[in-house]
Design an enzyme around this catalytic site. Sequence first.
Site, short mmCIF file in Angstrom:
data_model
loop_
_atom_site.label_atom_id
_atom_site.label_comp_id
_atom_site.label_asym_id
_atom_site.label_seq_id
_atom_site.Cartn_x
_atom_site.Cartn_y
_atom_site.Cartn_z
N HIS A 13 0.88 -1.20 0.00
CA HIS A 13 0.00 0.00 0.00
C HIS A 13 0.90 1.23 0.00
CE1 HIS A 13 -3.80 2.16 1.59
NE2 HIS A 13 -2.93 3.08 1.20
N HIS A 15 1.57 5.38 -1.65
CA HIS A 15 1.22 6.57 -2.40
C HIS A 15 2.49 7.18 -2.98
CE1 HIS A 15 -2.96 6.84 -0.87
NE2 HIS A 15 -2.43 6.28 0.21
N LYS A 99 -9.09 -0.52 -6.09
CA LYS A 99 -9.15 0.15 -4.79
C LYS A 99 -10.54 0.74 -4.54
CE LYS A 99 -7.87 1.97 -0.91
NZ LYS A 99 -6.61 2.67 -0.63
N HIS A 136 -10.36 0.74 1.66
CA HIS A 136 -10.21 1.72 2.74
C HIS A 136 -11.44 1.55 3.62
CE1 HIS A 136 -8.87 5.74 4.41
NE2 HIS A 136 -10.08 5.58 4.95
N HIS A 174 -4.56 -0.91 5.82
CA HIS A 174 -4.18 -0.10 6.98
C HIS A 174 -5.15 -0.26 8.15
CE1 HIS A 174 -7.12 2.49 5.11
NE2 HIS A 174 -6.26 3.09 4.31
N ASP A 247 1.29 2.53 3.58
CA ASP A 247 0.44 3.71 3.37
C ASP A 247 1.27 4.98 3.47
OD1 ASP A 247 -1.85 5.18 2.86
OD2 ASP A 247 -2.55 5.15 4.94
#
Length: 344
Positions: A13, A15, A99, A136, A174, A247
């Site tokens: 995960h 970004h 996602k 999420h 997460h 994350d």
Amino acid sequence: MEQISIRRPDDWHLHLRDGAMLQGIAPESARDFARAIIMPNLVPPVVTGDQAAAYRDRILAALPEGADFKPLMTLYLTEETDPHDVVRAHADGIVTAVKLYPAGATTNSASGVRDFDKVRGVLEAMAEAGIPLCVHGEVVDADVDIFDREAVFIDRILDPVRRATPGLRVVMEHITTRQGADYARAGGDDLGATITTHHLVINRNAILVGGIKPHYYCLPVAKREEHRLALRAAATSGDASFFLGTDSAPHIDPLKENACGCAGCFTATNTLSILAEVFEQDGALDRLEAFTSLNGPAFYRLPPNETRVTLTRGEPVSYPDKIETGDGPVTVFNPMMPLHWRVG
């Protein structure tokens, strides 16, 4: 001095953003990780296979020469997502997962799902094709306290969706609560859960005690100490349900340090040193490799990496406080403890 060797880790995960931010922070993940599941919540979001392929090319172009790093792309699920495009992009090797953001749950999630009946056809196609859904897991109802949103999501949305879609492979991303860990542990082979580096280290006191600490603010927000301890027990257990998803979420300092600061902790730079420290503290260094390098590939039906990394224990390791990018400085997560494990 002590030394351990593990298969090179993956980040399930991550970004990376885009543009100047991507150029600045991509090398931080490529240094220690072989593969990463890349989040699609750009502006505009990555919603088609063609967009995912173009984003993948931009990531590869941002890597240092000779870097051995493979971005595993995801599509942003919307109520207009075409199931045929999802299945085709997965079959062509462009997309690894899809996602799910509940609309309004986190950064750049306005295009997410509000009516889950409208994505039922996509989820059924994914179940048939074996495509994982990365979730999420928070409700966004105004009457639900922010510290309860994960547990409520499991009961109201996740469990009904899984029951209605047999065979759907789901990653609870997460997780931050004891309830999340318990549900993942009992969920069977079609359910996994990622745990971040920072949620193993901080509880909500880190954000709120002694003044607001914006660089510890993330979504899902850190919870009570009992939940942090439950996450540590899950991560260090060796249970195949749990694997690393940092994350790591960069924002430039001006966007973190203001009256409405962005959510996200940037941990790509020092994650492995932090994890080694945590696992050593919990007497579980022999299970570090499972969490960082084995359980994730097993869930995603990929082979573990053949290359290895060495971590050496010695004098405390120093990491930069900030990473300079073309957009501005990004603060590196401070674990508030000395780090004795050096990578490489």
